[in-house]
Structure formats: C-alpha cells, structure tokens
Design a protein around this motif. Structure first.
Motif, short mmCIF file in Angstrom:
data_model
loop_
_atom_site.label_atom_id
_atom_site.label_comp_id
_atom_site.label_asym_id
_atom_site.label_seq_id
_atom_site.Cartn_x
_atom_site.Cartn_y
_atom_site.Cartn_z
N ASP A 268 -14.20 61.23 70.04
CA ASP A 268 -14.93 62.44 70.43
C ASP A 268 -14.09 63.34 71.34
N ASP A 269 -13.06 62.79 72.03
CA ASP A 269 -12.20 63.63 72.87
C ASP A 269 -11.54 64.72 72.04
N GLU A 270 -11.02 64.33 70.87
CA GLU A 270 -10.33 65.29 70.01
C GLU A 270 -11.26 66.41 69.54
N ALA B 42 -16.41 54.66 65.10
CA ALA B 42 -15.39 54.85 64.07
C ALA B 42 -15.93 55.72 62.93
N VAL B 43 -17.19 55.50 62.57
CA VAL B 43 -17.82 56.32 61.53
C VAL B 43 -17.99 57.75 62.02
N GLU B 44 -18.42 57.91 63.27
CA GLU B 44 -18.59 59.25 63.84
C GLU B 44 -17.27 60.02 63.85
N HIS C 84 -20.96 63.03 66.70
CA HIS C 84 -20.80 61.97 67.69
C HIS C 84 -22.16 61.67 68.34
N ALA C 85 -23.10 61.29 67.50
CA ALA C 85 -24.49 61.13 67.94
C ALA C 85 -24.65 60.07 69.01
N GLU D 288 -29.09 55.59 77.42
CA GLU D 288 -29.18 57.03 77.62
C GLU D 288 -27.96 57.75 77.03
N ALA D 289 -28.16 59.04 76.71
CA ALA D 289 -27.05 59.87 76.22
C ALA D 289 -25.98 59.98 77.29
N LEU D 290 -24.72 59.91 76.88
CA LEU D 290 -23.62 59.98 77.83
C LEU D 290 -23.27 61.44 78.17
#
Length: 452
Positions: free
Chosen positions: A46-48, A94-96, A216-217, A230-232
């Motif tokens: 998700d950083d990218e 990995a799927v996200e 990136h759910a 919780e959501a990050l």
C-alpha cells in the motif's frame, strides 16, 4: 526518530494545502523518454499506492519497464486482531497489492521479499541487494522509495537501503513521504521543504489512484467489529493522498527544471529559512568563525577596492570583508536575510546590502573581488556558467573570485559543493590561484583572466 501512532490526530489536510510553501513547490521534472527502468520500493503493501500511484501510472503510460519491490508482507499491521493471524493478513495484503498494481501499471513486475514486518532495519543489506539486482546493469534508472526520515522504522530503513542501492548503481533516487503528512506540519522543522517536488495528476490519474487505494481494504476498513480489527488508515489520514498532486523528495536536485517559478520559489525558501531574524548557519560557532578566517587569509591582497558577495545571507562574512575593502556590496534573494545583514553591517560604514535574485538582478559596477561562499549549490550548471560570465564582465583589473562550499550532501539543490568547485575549475575564464580542502569544506581562490 519521530514518535507517532497511526491513531493520533493527523495534521488537517487543509492546513497543509494552505501553506504557501506547498503552493510554491517546484514541479517534478522527468524526461520519460530517457528512463530505461523504474524501480519502486515499498516497505509494506500500500505504500507504493499511497505515495507513488500517479508516478506509476505516468511511467506505464510512457511504456517504461517497472519493477515494484515490496519489502514486507505487512503481516503485523493488526497485531491484536482476534480474527486474522499474521499469515492470513500476509495473504490478504498480497492480493490487495496485485489488484492495486493491475489498476496502476498492469505490466509492472512485482515481488514481495517477505522480510519480517517491522524488521527491515535488520535486513537492510538484503533489501539493498534486491534493489541493486532489480536495476541490473541498466543505465538511466530511477529508484523510488519511502522517505528515509518518514518516522516509521521500516520506511526509514527502506529509504536508507534505496539510497545505498542508488549510489551503488549510479541510479537516480526519489523518495516519497507517507507519515510526514500525519505527524508533521507546515512549520515543523523536519519538513524537507527545499527538496520537495510536486507531480501534477490528471483527473483520471486521481480517480485511478483512489480506486487503487480502495483495493487495500484491510488497511482502510475494519477487518471486523472486534477490538483489534480497527481500520489502520483513517479518512483524515487518507485525505493527504487525495490531492491533485503527489510529492516527492529530490534530495540530489536531479529532477528540477529552472523556469519562471524558480526565482519566487527560491526566495520563499530563503525567507522561511531566515524568518524572524534567524541565523540559520550559526555564524558564531567555531566552525563558521574558522572557515571565514581561512577564507580571509586566502585572499591574495591585503586590500581590495570593491567586493561583491554573491549571497551574503545575514552578513557575517560581509562585515569581515568590509575591513579589507574600500567598499563591499552584499546581495541576497531573501528579504529577511537582507534586513539582518543590514543590521549587522550598519557600523561598517562601507557595506551596502541589496535584495536581488542572481544572475537576473546583477548589480551595476565593477569589482576586483567576488565572493561565492555557500551559495553555488543553488544554481544549475547552466546558471552557474552565466554567473561566471557576469563576474567576468564586471571586473576591475587583477580581480579574484573566492569560493567556499560545504562538501557534504546538500538536500534538494542542483549541485553539491564539490560539483561547484569542479565547474569553477573547468571554466577557462578562471585560473586557480590557491586551494584548500578538508572533509567538511573546500576553498578555492581564482584569478579572473582579463578579457582578450
């Protein structure tokens, strides 16, 4: 390192966007036709997407080969989850990642190294070697990585590994901040303003980026209603990545194109550095006192008729030059610096301080001493050559140029200190009269050749 938590109050996006320094950021200039490979590094999946989704899209649109290296699987994002073990989160993320990259750059190759989440520092050399391997022997490669001072231990270590790989492969390096927008603020002293560059995104690129972020759910939504799931990434934090531009750190100044906006941007940076009478270079430290003394001792004559100091800052060196010159003129682009320099040199009686942007605002007059101390970094090679041309056209007989510059990395400016002195030494209008160098700085005095 900056201490923060993901659930602390984030700096409002409106506060960032209201900053004039955000508005003054220079454009990130990439000639895609010359780029052979783009290697994008992420500490976690998700950083990218958060930091470089637009850049990935633009590289893909120009058919640039792209390799994405993700250091960890991000398996520890929810360490207290009662529903997802680390191995489960690794599989989900990995799927996200794959889904997001299919939206952003369908032809990109991606690899997850499975370095332990939170443990990149201990595997820094492994990561650096992976980046070097991805670059291979190809030239004209851009490595894009998390900012090495982002405040998250994995981001910092990933940025450091990318920097090492860039040096080893002679690649260009860009860094993207993620957590800076969370813990930082426009007035925070650790914001690398001079090095920040903006990449404008089209509306379509923004929409694709937003869709990729939704992929990136596991990070933007709760895993379940249970405590620990919780959501990050909160909506407030995500708002920093809903801008019409992305921000990159060009620490080496290799992606900056000088243009109409450059003088105003430079003046904004210098005014901020010198705000409220600040002395950013600490002129009363022994290092600065000694350096000025060595420069003054290197001047080949006891007296000069007229000196021009190019970038006088707050006037510490100007005041000393006044004791050796009939008259001295100090020039600086910062209104704040000029005010401080006038105060410092008021008692000299033979020092004049003016605000001007060089070389466009070159002052009238002829001089037999020119001083370029700690200012050559701010010019491109082309502009530095123009500066030397102005010097050569403004000389009295038997004139000299004294140059002194810091030798360590200068973040965000076009040249380093050694670069400045290499260019000065290679210019046929200058003849080296004396030279001194140590680990921290280099000092050269050049005789300016008389015009034929």
């Amino acid at each position: 390192m900056v201490a923060f938590t993901h659930d602390q109050a984030t700096t409002p996006e409106a506060e960032w966007l209201a900053s004039p320094r955000i508005a003054q950021m220079l454009e990130l200039h990439i000639d895609w036709a010359t780029v052979q490979t783009l290697v994008v590094l992420a500490a976690h999946p998700d950083d990218e997407t958060l930091g470089a989704a637009g850049l990935l899209q633009q590289a893909a649109a120009h058919n640039v080969p792209i390799e994405v290296i993700v250091a960890t699987s991000g398996e520890n994002s929810h360490p207290h989850s009662p529903t997802h073990a680390p191995v489960d989160l690794a599989a989900v993320r990995a799927v996200e990642l794959r889904t997001a990259l299919e939206l952003l750059a369908p032809t990109a190759i991606h690899t997850i190294l499975e370095i332990p989440d939170g443990g990149i520092h201990a595997h820094r050399h492994e990561l650096e070697n992976a980046i070097v391997s991805a670059v291979g022997g190809r030239g004209n490669t851009i490595i894009v990585a998390p900012w090495s001072s982002d405040g998250h231990t994995d981001h910092d270590a990933a940025g450091s590994a990318a920097s090492g790989a860039a040096r080893a492969t002679h690649s260009l390096l860009l860094e993207y901040p993620i957590w800076l927008w969370h813990w930082g603020s426009p007035g925070h002293g650790q914001v690398p303003w001079p090095a920040l560059r903006r990449l404008e995104l089209t509306r379509e690129e923004q929409e694709v980026k937003a869709a990729a972020i939704l992929s990136h759910a596991s990070q933007i939504s709760s895993l379940s209603a249970a405590a620990g799931d919780e959501a990050l990434l909160s909506p407030d934090l995500l708002s920093h990545f809903d801008r019409g531009f992305e921000t990159f750190i060009d620490a080496a100044g290799r992606f900056t194109a000088e243009g109409p906006a450059y003088p105003g941007w430079l003046q904004t940076q210098f005014n901020a550095i010198h705000a409220s009478g600040a002395e950013p270079w600490h002129p009363d430290t022994w290092y600065e006192i000694r350096k000025r003394s060595l420069l003054m001792a290197a001047l080949p004559r006891a007296r000069f008729d007229s000196a021009l100091e190019l970038g006088c800052s707050t006037g510490a060196l100007t005041a000393e030059l006044a004791s050796r010159c009939r008259q001295v003129l100090g020039v600086d682009a910062s209104v704040e610096a000029v005010a401080s320099a006038r105060t410092r040199t008021k008692a000299c009686g033979n020092a004049t301080i003016v605000e001007a942007f060089l070389p466009e605002g070159w002052p009238e007059g002829l001089f037999d001493l020119f001083v370029l101390s700690e200012t050559g970094y701010y010019f491109s090679e082309t502009t530095l050559a123009r500066i030397i041309g102005r010097v050569a056209a403004s000389t009295l007989p038997n004139a000299f140029l004294a140059a002194c510059h810091w030798r360590h990395p200068i973040s965000g400016w076009p040249l380093g200190g050694d670069d400045v002195h290499r260019l000065l030494g290679a210019d046929g209008r200058l003849a080296l009269a004396c030279s001194y160098a140590e680990d921290d700085f280099v000092l050269d005095v050049f005789h300016i050749r008389d015009a034929p």
